[in-house]
Design an enzyme around this catalytic site. Structure first.
Site, PDB file in Angstrom:
ATOM      1  N   CYS A 174      -0.035   5.042   6.339  1.00 19.43           N
ATOM      2  CA  CYS A 174      -0.135   3.594   6.164  1.00 19.43           C
ATOM      3  C   CYS A 174       0.496   3.240   4.821  1.00 19.43           C
ATOM      4  CB  CYS A 174      -1.593   3.131   6.271  1.00 19.43           C
ATOM      5  SG  CYS A 174      -2.704   3.853   5.049  1.00 19.43           S
ATOM      6  N   ARG A 175      -0.074   2.312   4.092  1.00 21.01           N
ATOM      7  CA  ARG A 175       0.482   1.971   2.779  1.00 21.01           C
ATOM      8  C   ARG A 175      -0.046   2.892   1.697  1.00 21.01           C
ATOM      9  NH1 ARG A 175      -1.339  -0.860  -1.268  1.00 21.01           N
ATOM     10  NH2 ARG A 175      -2.969  -1.859  -0.063  1.00 21.01           N
TER      11      ARG A 175
END
Length: 118
Positions: free
Chosen positions: A82-83
């Site tokens: 993800c981030r």
């Protein structure tokens, strides 16, 4: 004085050759992605702004509903990112609860790019 000039000339000639060799080696060293499906659990907007090649976008809150369509084999390798790794961790816990046995949280997208993954 001649020795100094010779050394400087040698360095002047050697430095570009060494720099070119380092650049070639760096280009040859590209980290291989782990086997299995890669799932980007960020939002669709984040995914569209950039993602790893061949990654599938399944926002983390949809992972439970979508995973059997993407990878029905509960022993197959599943790679999440993800981030920052937080949403991937959440998705990994959901998948483990569903009985998936080979799930890895690879952290954040930008960090993966810095490691050479594309």
């Amino acid at each position: 004085m001649k020795k100094i000039v010779l050394i400087l000339l040698s360095l002047g000639i050697a430095m570009p050759i060494l720099a070119q060799t380092d650049t070639q080696n760096a280009a040859q060293v590209q980290i291989q992605k782990a086997a299995g499906v890669w799932i980007d659990v960020r939002s669709e907007e984040e995914f569209n702004a950039g993602h790893l090649q061949d990654a599938v976008n399944v926002p983390h809150e949809q992972i439970e509903a979508e995973i059997s369509r993407i990878e029905p084999n509960k022993d197959a390798p599943i790679n999440l990112y993800c981030r920052s790794g937080r949403r991937a961790e959440s998705a990994m816990n959901v998948l483990k609860h569903l009985g998936y046995t080979n799930v890895t949280n690879h952290g954040g997208y930008e960090d993966l790019k810095k490691q050479g993954l594309r």
